[in-house]
Every structure is written in C-alpha cells, then in structure tokens.
Design a protein around this motif. Structure first.
Motif, PDB file in Angstrom:
ATOM      1  N   TYR A   1       0.820  -1.127  -0.057  1.00  0.00           N
ATOM      2  CA  TYR A   1       0.130   0.083   0.002  1.00  0.00           C
ATOM      3  C   TYR A   1       0.773   1.100   0.078  1.00  0.00           C
ATOM      4  N   VAL A   2       0.258   2.395  -0.248  1.00  0.00           N
ATOM      5  CA  VAL A   2       0.762   3.654  -0.496  1.00  0.00           C
ATOM      6  C   VAL A   2       2.013   3.870   0.678  1.00  0.00           C
ATOM      7  N   PRO A   3       1.499   3.805   1.932  1.00  0.00           N
ATOM      8  CA  PRO A   3       2.754   3.988   2.872  1.00  0.00           C
ATOM      9  C   PRO A   3       4.051   3.130   2.746  1.00  0.00           C
TER      10      PRO A   3
ATOM     11  N   LEU B   1       6.084   4.523  -0.011  1.00  0.00           N
ATOM     12  CA  LEU B   1       6.826   5.896   0.752  1.00  0.00           C
ATOM     13  C   LEU B   1       7.762   5.420   1.346  1.00  0.00           C
TER      14      LEU B   1
ATOM     15  N   LEU C   1       4.423   9.534  -6.249  1.00  0.00           N
ATOM     16  CA  LEU C   1       4.513   8.184  -6.540  1.00  0.00           C
ATOM     17  C   LEU C   1       5.145   7.792  -7.734  1.00  0.00           C
TER      18      LEU C   1
ATOM     19  N   ILE D   1      -4.038   9.514   5.218  1.00  0.00           N
ATOM     20  CA  ILE D   1      -3.136   9.173   6.521  1.00  0.00           C
ATOM     21  C   ILE D   1      -2.078   8.344   5.766  1.00  0.00           C
ATOM     22  N   GLY D   2      -2.207   7.772   4.645  1.00  0.00           N
ATOM     23  CA  GLY D   2      -1.067   7.025   4.159  1.00  0.00           C
ATOM     24  C   GLY D   2       0.070   7.784   3.420  1.00  0.00           C
ATOM     25  N   THR D   3      -0.048   9.123   3.220  1.00  0.00           N
ATOM     26  CA  THR D   3       0.966   9.860   2.855  1.00  0.00           C
ATOM     27  C   THR D   3       1.487  10.885   4.062  1.00  0.00           C
TER      28      THR D   3
ATOM     29  N   TYR E   1      -7.208   6.870   1.299  1.00  0.00           N
ATOM     30  CA  TYR E   1      -6.672   6.709   0.220  1.00  0.00           C
ATOM     31  C   TYR E   1      -5.444   5.718   0.217  1.00  0.00           C
ATOM     32  N   GLY E   2      -5.165   4.594  -0.843  1.00  0.00           N
ATOM     33  CA  GLY E   2      -4.084   3.848  -0.553  1.00  0.00           C
ATOM     34  C   GLY E   2      -3.771   2.953   0.553  1.00  0.00           C
ATOM     35  N   LEU E   3      -4.825   2.746   1.039  1.00  0.00           N
ATOM     36  CA  LEU E   3      -4.723   1.622   2.085  1.00  0.00           C
ATOM     37  C   LEU E   3      -5.754   0.607   1.961  1.00  0.00           C
ATOM     38  N   PRO E   4      -5.630  -0.551   2.487  1.00  0.00           N
ATOM     39  CA  PRO E   4      -6.614  -1.529   2.344  1.00  0.00           C
ATOM     40  C   PRO E   4      -7.827  -1.188   3.438  1.00  0.00           C
TER      41      PRO E   4
END
Lengths: 210, 270
Positions: free
Chosen positions: A58-60, A63, A107, B169-171, B204-207
């Motif tokens: 996932y995004v984090p 990063l 990204l 929160i994912g960023t 956004y970007g998380l499961p």
C-alpha cells in the motif's frame, strides 16, 4: 560478502538503516557501485512497484521503501559518479497549472527514481512556460504531466502546443496520467504515452529511452 | 448532524455515464436510494462528464429535484457550473449549499455575488494559492480569513460551512490529527460556524478503506463536525453515524437510536 538480495529485501521492508549499512559494507568489499544499484536498490524498488500494482503493498509502504532507496542512493551516488555510471534517462514531471494534487505525481517520481531515472520534479501548479523552460534547460528524454481534475487536464494540450510552437515537440516524449486521464485522451491530444498507475509509468518510460 | 449523500458525483464512472446519457431513471433511483438510507441533503457534481458543463449541471439539478425533496449541495470546481445550478434550483426544497469556495481571491470574488443574491449556504475550503497547508495553524488562519470575507459581505455565520480538508493518512502520519485540530480550533473561535468534510480521502492507498472512513467519521464528529458527506446507502456507516449522534448528546432520550433500531437500521450482515 554482502548479498545484494539482502539490500533489495531491506529496501522493500523500508529499513533505511539496514540499507545504508549494507550499501556501505558492499562498497568496502569493493562491489561495483553499478551492481549495488541495479541488483540491490533498483531491484527492490521494482518488486515494490509490481506488488503495488497488484494491491499487495500500500501507499505508505511504497513511501517508506522510497525513503530507504534515497538513503541508499545518498551513499552510493558519489561512487556512481566517480565510476561514470549514468542515469538511464531524464524525465521532468509536474502537475499541470491550476492543479495542486501531488500524491500520484510523487509516487510516479519515486518509482522512476527507483528504476534509475533522473527525475526533475517541477512540482504542482506548473505553468506551460515552466514545462517549456524545463525542456530547454534540462533536455529531458521525457516530459511527464499529471492532472487530477477534469478542469485542469485541458492544460496538457496547452503544454503540447507550446512545445510545438517552440520547435521542441520532437525533442521529447510526452507521458500523461491522473484520475480523469485515459488512453483515449492521450491519443486525442497527441501525447506519446499514458499509464494508469505508477508502476506502469516506469514500464512506459523505459520504452521511450530504449 | 447533517448527513449529505455523496454518490451523485461524476468522479464515479457510472454516474458520469448516467449524466452523459441523460439517464433520468438511474439518477433518480440513486437519489431516492440515498434519501431512503438517511441522507438529509444530496451532493450533486457533474463536472467530470463530457459535453456542455452548464447544461450538465442544469439537467442534474432538475432531474434530482424532481425525484426527492431534500436540499442539494451544488458541487463543482467551476464557478459557471455553480451559478447555473443555483439559477435552476427549486428553492421550495430548502436552501442550497454550494461546494465550494477557497481562500483563492479569484474564486471568492467570482462567487460572492451569487452567494449573497441567493442567500445560500456555502462550503469554504481552508486552502489557497499556496495549496493545502500541512498544519492546522495555517488552515485555521485561512478559515478566519474566509469567515471574515463572507461575514463582511453579509453572509450569516450559521450559513458558513468550513471544510478542514482531509489528506490521506497513508501519506503522512499526522494527516488525521491536522484535520481534527483544525475542526477544534475553528469551532472554538466560532461556535456558530459549521464544519463539513468529505471523509473518504483519509483512507486513500490503504486496504479496508471503509473501516478507516468509519472510525475517522467518529473521531471527527467528536471534535465538532456538523455535517459529513458520506455514502448514506451504506447501512453500517449510517448505523455508526446514528449511534455516534446519540452518544454525542444530540438525541433526546435516545429516541432516534431506538427508532432506528425498530426500523431495522442498526442490524446488518457483517
């Protein structure tokens, strides 16, 4: 002897400290900087990219892996320059005028850096002039434009027109992306490529420097 | 707590196609379904649909208002579309909420006359030419500026909805907190001003995005959120919202909670 797979794995975990330690050790053991880059850092980032595309990470996690990549690169970069290893290509990217979204653009930037590109980040709300200037100044292989709004994606056309007017259109490939963008739209405005996600953007960019 | 149904948004592919195809039945069904689910206002956004922008908004507002009696939140980044939406709006169905203005001067100047003319309520986003601030202090300063411009023009405090903005929160680990701190500081300075936001950007970007959205809704409600833009057809989300309203002291003798239970609105498959 450092196993470069361990560098790749530490990078995928986002363990920046371990990446730094292993890269230093590899350099001390006289491994080639180019090998450390390609079989350690880039390989790790590639795996993250594929997993991200498949929704396995996932995004984090992307990063934090990118941060580990940066840490590794900061140690490796001077040695790469010393040994004359070059970037595989240069790309200038930015979010178009009127649009302040930066997550997708960032990204893509990280993935491209992870793949060995030099990325010139023009930021968000990038004017047409700034894109044209970037082409003149940095002579990139590729221009990447991002837009997240239907109201701002039209500014991509302006950039393409301005590059034509400046006689620079055939000097660069143009890639576009962002939520409202489609392959159809890319064809319609005369962009060279479109990609739906960050990992595919790398694949697409590579086809333009081959 | 005002529940605003989020689904009539052209950023969603199905809705975009419904607008482009002038599919009256599907649009009206989606409007009715959201109201049945508990929406007290519906967000309408047509700006991602192809074709004439103003005609799209006119058609959407008219089509939705034929089907339901709740007021609408006229949502667009373009002033022209908002103005068109207001022009064709049926004011017998309650005040329209326009979504949105920002701290960008050009945008305020453009829409202020319409806000004053129609006496509508307005969402003001705490961002400006510099983008979305990464701290609650600057977001609060922009909120103060927006509230001043609007009240100077004669807009009552109660008609102003501040959107504290939500960044994934994912960023950034503090992105949830920044939103919550912004809500608290605006509410403390101006208890009459209302707070509204769309929550789903947080995940956004998380499961398991729904889980994050639900928990974040509760957290922001406890900070003073007055209105949320959510999927009112999501039974679990609505059950959680109703229960939170009761626990926050806005439900006399728990009548609303008990009634929701009797109507079967609090029981659902996992």
């Amino acid at each position: 002897m450092v196993d470069l797979n361990n560098v790749s794995e530490a990078l995928q975990r986002g363990d920046a400290e371990k990446v730094a330690e292993l890269v230093k050790q590899a350099l001390e053991e006289n491994l080639l900087p180019k090998d450390i880059l390609e079989n350690g850092l880039i390989k790790g980032m590639e795996i993250i990219g594929v997993k991200f595309k498949k929704n396995e990470v996932y995004v984090p996690e992307v990063l934090i892996a990118a941060r580990a990549m940066h840490t590794g690169m900061s140690i490796l970069r001077p040695k790469l320059i010393e040994t004359g290893v070059k970037n595989i290509g240069t790309i200038a990217i930015g979010t178009v005028k009127g649009d302040l979204h930066d997550i997708g653009k960032n990204l893509v930037k990280m993935m491209l850096e992870g793949a060995g590109f030099e990325v010139i980040d023009l930021g968000v709300d990038v004017t047409t002039d700034k894109f044209v200037e970037a082409v003149k100044e940095h002579k990139p292989n590729i221009i990447g434009m991002s837009a997240l709004l239907t109201t701002t994606m039209v500014n991509m056309v302006e950039v393409i027109k301005a590059l034509e007017a400046a006689g620079l259109r055939d000097k660069v490939k143009i890639m576009i992306g962002g939520a409202p963008i489609t392959q159809n739209y890319a064809d319609q405005i005369g962009a060279d490529g479109y990609s739906p996600d960050a990992a595919s953007a790398v694949d697409k960019a590579k086809t333009f420097i081959a | 707590m005002l529940i605003i149904g989020e689904k009539l948004n052209s950023a969603r592919k199905q809705v975009r196609e419904m607008i482009e195809n002038r599919d009256v039945k599907s649009i009206q069904d989606l409007a009715k379904k959201q109201v049945e689910g508990g929406a007290e206002m519906l967000d309408v956004n047509s700006s991602a649909a192809s074709g004439d922008k103003e005609e799209n908004m006119e058609w959407l507002v008219k089509t939705v208002q034929e089907a339901v009696d709740v007021p609408l939140c006229i949502d667009s980044p373009n002033a022209e579309e908002i103005e068109k939406g207001l022009e064709v709006y049926n004011w017998d169905k309650g005040k329209a909420l326009i979504n949105s203005i920002t701290g960008e001067k050009e945008k305020i100047d453009r829409l202020l006359p319409a806000i004053v003319k129609y006496k509508c309520t307005v969402v003001a986003l705490v961002m400006d030419e510099r983008g979305i601030p990464d701290n609650s202090k600057t977001r609060f300063e922009i909120a103060e500026k927006l509230i001043k411009v609007l009240t100077d023009a004669g807009v009552p405090l109660k008609d102003i909805f501040i959107d504290p903005l939500v960044v994934p929160i994912g960023t950034g680990d503090k992105n949830g907190l920044i939103t919550m701190e912004t809500i608290r500081s605006v509410k403390e300075a101006h208890p009459e001003v209302k707070i509204v936001t769309g929550l789903s950007n947080i995940s956004y970007g998380l499961p398991e995005r729904k889980l994050i959205n639900q928990v974040f809704m509760i957290l922001t409600m406890s900070c003073g959120m007055d209105a949320v833009i959510i999927d009112s057809t999501d039974k679990r989300m609505m059950a959680i919202a109703k229960t939170a309203i009761t626990l926050l002291g806005e439900d006399n003798f728990c009548v609303g909670y008990i009634q929701a239970y009797r109507e079967g609105k609090l029981t659902f498959e996992k």
